[in-house]
Design a protein around this motif. Structure first.
Motif, PDB file in Angstrom:
ATOM      1  N   GLU A 294      42.848 -28.542  95.315  1.00  0.00           N
ATOM      2  CA  GLU A 294      42.074 -27.672  94.441  1.00  0.00           C
ATOM      3  C   GLU A 294      41.222 -28.571  93.551  1.00  0.00           C
ATOM      4  O   GLU A 294      41.705 -29.579  93.038  1.00  0.00           O
ATOM      5  CB  GLU A 294      42.997 -26.803  93.588  1.00  0.00           C
ATOM      6  CG  GLU A 294      43.843 -25.833  94.394  1.00  0.00           C
ATOM      7  CD  GLU A 294      44.711 -24.982  93.484  1.00  0.00           C
ATOM      8  OE1 GLU A 294      44.304 -24.742  92.324  1.00  0.00           O
ATOM      9  OE2 GLU A 294      45.798 -24.576  93.926  1.00  0.00           O
ATOM     10  N   ASP A 296      38.293 -28.884  90.356  1.00  0.00           N
ATOM     11  CA  ASP A 296      37.459 -28.411  89.252  1.00  0.00           C
ATOM     12  C   ASP A 296      36.468 -29.513  88.901  1.00  0.00           C
ATOM     13  O   ASP A 296      36.831 -30.700  88.855  1.00  0.00           O
ATOM     14  CB  ASP A 296      38.307 -28.096  88.030  1.00  0.00           C
ATOM     15  CG  ASP A 296      39.165 -26.862  88.209  1.00  0.00           C
ATOM     16  OD1 ASP A 296      38.702 -25.766  87.851  1.00  0.00           O
ATOM     17  OD2 ASP A 296      40.296 -26.999  88.732  1.00  0.00           O
ATOM     18  N   GLU A 322      30.903 -23.973  95.513  1.00  0.00           N
ATOM     19  CA  GLU A 322      31.685 -22.778  95.181  1.00  0.00           C
ATOM     20  C   GLU A 322      32.103 -22.036  96.443  1.00  0.00           C
ATOM     21  O   GLU A 322      33.207 -21.468  96.501  1.00  0.00           O
ATOM     22  CB  GLU A 322      30.883 -21.878  94.255  1.00  0.00           C
ATOM     23  CG  GLU A 322      30.755 -22.449  92.852  1.00  0.00           C
ATOM     24  CD  GLU A 322      29.868 -21.625  91.937  1.00  0.00           C
ATOM     25  OE1 GLU A 322      30.020 -21.735  90.703  1.00  0.00           O
ATOM     26  OE2 GLU A 322      29.016 -20.865  92.458  1.00  0.00           O
ATOM     27  N   ARG A 327      35.570 -25.064  91.627  1.00  0.00           N
ATOM     28  CA  ARG A 327      35.311 -24.348  90.372  1.00  0.00           C
ATOM     29  C   ARG A 327      34.519 -25.260  89.427  1.00  0.00           C
ATOM     30  O   ARG A 327      34.901 -26.406  89.216  1.00  0.00           O
ATOM     31  CB  ARG A 327      36.621 -23.911  89.721  1.00  0.00           C
ATOM     32  CG  ARG A 327      37.418 -22.924  90.553  1.00  0.00           C
ATOM     33  CD  ARG A 327      38.738 -22.595  89.879  1.00  0.00           C
ATOM     34  NE  ARG A 327      39.643 -23.737  89.883  1.00  0.00           N
ATOM     35  CZ  ARG A 327      40.547 -23.971  90.827  1.00  0.00           C
ATOM     36  NH1 ARG A 327      40.659 -23.157  91.864  1.00  0.00           N
ATOM     37  NH2 ARG A 327      41.336 -25.032  90.742  1.00  0.00           N
ATOM     38  N   HIS A 329      32.734 -26.046  85.634  1.00  0.00           N
ATOM     39  CA  HIS A 329      32.809 -25.808  84.194  1.00  0.00           C
ATOM     40  C   HIS A 329      31.612 -26.532  83.573  1.00  0.00           C
ATOM     41  O   HIS A 329      31.728 -27.645  83.054  1.00  0.00           O
ATOM     42  CB  HIS A 329      34.132 -26.332  83.643  1.00  0.00           C
ATOM     43  CG  HIS A 329      35.334 -25.821  84.378  1.00  0.00           C
ATOM     44  ND1 HIS A 329      36.038 -24.697  83.987  1.00  0.00           N
ATOM     45  CD2 HIS A 329      35.936 -26.252  85.522  1.00  0.00           C
ATOM     46  CE1 HIS A 329      37.032 -24.481  84.841  1.00  0.00           C
ATOM     47  NE2 HIS A 329      36.978 -25.420  85.782  1.00  0.00           N
TER      48      HIS A 329
END
Length: 523
Positions: A294, A296, A322, A327, A329
């Motif tokens: 995963e 970010d 995406e 993800r 930020h």
């Protein structure tokens, strides 16, 4: 390395050949001879037969661009001499195979391979010794060019990295993703350096440079004298100054050792946070997603790479990631790192067992500064890449050179630019007196997307898009006033090559020589 191979298609050029009139200038004819794919090409009345596959990453050269008696690779813009097969421009390390031809009764047939040409001794006096400080793209290219150009003196290549020269662009791409084998990574074997007469010293730093005495001191206590010296010390990753930035699960990616450490950590991690959304950060994000983590991504700004390639391309790249589960930020910064994750400027906490910091690099200027060389956010060099000290050249990430195409002083952190500058510096060390005039080129690979750019988009005022980014059939021009500074292409390799040729032919901008902000690094 990474090579595919062209299929055996088209006419059998050895058994039957083709009519001479079928070989048209600017239209490579793909065939095969003796079990190998071969291209037939024409320049005026001259005919040539060369290998059909680029020795760099296996690109099909039939899709490349012929410019006179040269041929350019469609993927990474290496260039080859059709008469000899020699590499004219990196990133290819090896030349093309050349074949003898037979003309008879209006037909041309391909005979056997010609023997590789031996280096011709350089004309005129050359330095008795050349020391190269830095064994990255520029240093390695310089060492090989010196030997190819007939340098008979001593050549010493000194690298602070513990590993011999390797394919750095792959570290954030296929190698990190686990899809490139280990044997792709070294640029040459130890036997290759020995055979070429290149003294390779790795794991050793230059600690002092005396330009008056023409000596350089090394961290192992030795001192080398030189007739000519090339500084190619590269750049160092920017380190964050926040709590937790030195924890063992926090990494930067610059060296092969860095990459191996990230791979080892990724093997026992489930979640990763990438700090920075430049090309390196995005490539690492893609590689770690390929490994199943995963991911970010945290970065200031509205879109990834907006300053470098514009908001539209940045938004496209964000959407691509995406769609693979990354993800973002954006508009945030990391303010602290602990063993459980990363705390952002808005107070949000992101869990992570692996943190990769990719917030840029700084040129390694300590040696040049201590030696008293002229600096300007890099080492100032002239058109032939000479520094302010006699007998000393600079190339790669540290060099700021007068670019004839933009009328500005540039310092660019791209792998291919560094290779080409190393090549140019070596030729000028041997007295060629040739200005460095190459147009910058870079590429990125993210998932199954390949994107390349020629020119320097720094300072662009607007972008002009032709085609569709979503369809991966697109050209984006970076424009300042009425002038095209750079051209980015997706799915249009031939157009990228034509744009490079056009930028090479563009007269210099009628502006004073200035030093713009350095473009973001891309490998």
């Amino acid at each position: 390395m990474g090579a595919g191979s062209a299929a055996l298609t088209g006419p059998d050029l050895a058994a039957e050949g083709v009519p001479v009139d079928c070989v048209i200038e600017g239209q490579p004819l793909l065939g095969h001879a003796n079990g190998e794919p071969v291209l037939l090409l024409r320049a005026g009345e001259e005919l040539f037969a060369v290998s059909a596959t680029c020795p760099h990453y296996g690109a099909p050269l039939a899709e490349g661009l012929q410019v006179g008696a040269t041929l350019r690779c469609p993927w990474h813009h290496a260039a080859f001499d059709l008469r000899s097969g020699a590499v004219l421009r990196p990133p290819a390390l090896n030349g093309l195979g050349c074949y003898a031809l037979e003309r008879d009764a209006g037909r041309v047939r391909v005979l056997g391979r010609k023997p590789a040409q031996r280096p011709v001794p350089a004309p005129g006096p050359t330095p008795e010794s050349v020391v190269i400080i830095g064994a990255g793209a520029a240093g390695h290219a310089a060492a090989e060019t010196l030997r190819r150009e007939g340098c008979a003196g001593r050549v010493v290549l000194v690298g602070a990295d513990e590993s011999p020269p390797y394919d750095r662009p792959n570290l954030s791409k296929d190698y990190l993703a686990g899809s490139a084998p280990e044997e792709w990574i070294p640029l040459r074997s130890g036997e290759d350096y020995a055979k070429a007469g290149i003294e390779l010293r790795v794991g050793v730093r230059a600690t002092a440079l005396d330009t008056a005495a023409r000596t350089v001191s090394l961290s192992d206590g030795t001192q080398l004298g030189y007739g000519a010296l090339l500084l190619a010390t590269g750049a160092d990753p920017v380190q964050l100054d926040i709590p937790g930035a030195r924890l063992p699960h926090v990494h930067t990616l610059r060296t092969l050792a860095d990459c191996r450490a990230i791979i080892a950590r990724a093997a026992r991690a489930r979640r990763a946070v990438l700090l920075g959304a430049g090309f390196i950060g995005l490539e690492v994000a893609a590689a770690l997603r390929t490994r199943g983590l995963e991911v970010d991504v945290v970065a200031p700004g509205t879109e990834p790479l907006e300053r470098v390639v514009g908001a539209e391309v940045g938004a496209f790249l964000r959407a691509l990631h995406e769609s693979h589960g990354v993800r973002f930020h954006m508009g945030k910064r990391a303010v602290a790192i602990d063993r459980g994750g990363v705390t952002l400027s808005g107070g949000e906490a992101l869990p992570a067992e692996l943190v990769v910091v990719g917030v840029g690099v700084r040129p390694s200027l300590a040696l040049a500064e201590s030696a008293g060389l002229a600096l300007d956010r890099g080492v100032k060099v002239d058109a032939q890449l000479r520094t302010s000290a006699p007998g000393v050249w600079a190339a790669g990430d540290i060099a700021r050179w007068p670019d004839p195409h933009t009328g500005r002083a540039l310092r660019v952190e791209h792998w291919v630019v560094a290779q080409r500058q190393g090549q140019a510096a070596a030729r000028n060390i041997l007295g060629r007196g040739e200005p460095f005039e190459a147009v910058p080129f870079f590429w990125t690979q993210q998932y199954d997307l390949a994107l390349s750019c020629v020119g320097s988009p720094e300072g662009f005022e607007r972008t002009e898009r032709l085609g569709s980014l979503e369809a991966r059939d697109c050209t984006v021009r970076f424009v300042q006033g009425a002038r095209t500074l750079a051209v980015l292409t997706v799915g249009r390799d031939a157009e990228g090559l034509r744009a490079e040729l056009a930028l090479e032919s563009t007269p210099p901008a009628a502006v004073p020589m200035t030093s713009p902000r350095t473009p973001g690094a891309l490998r």
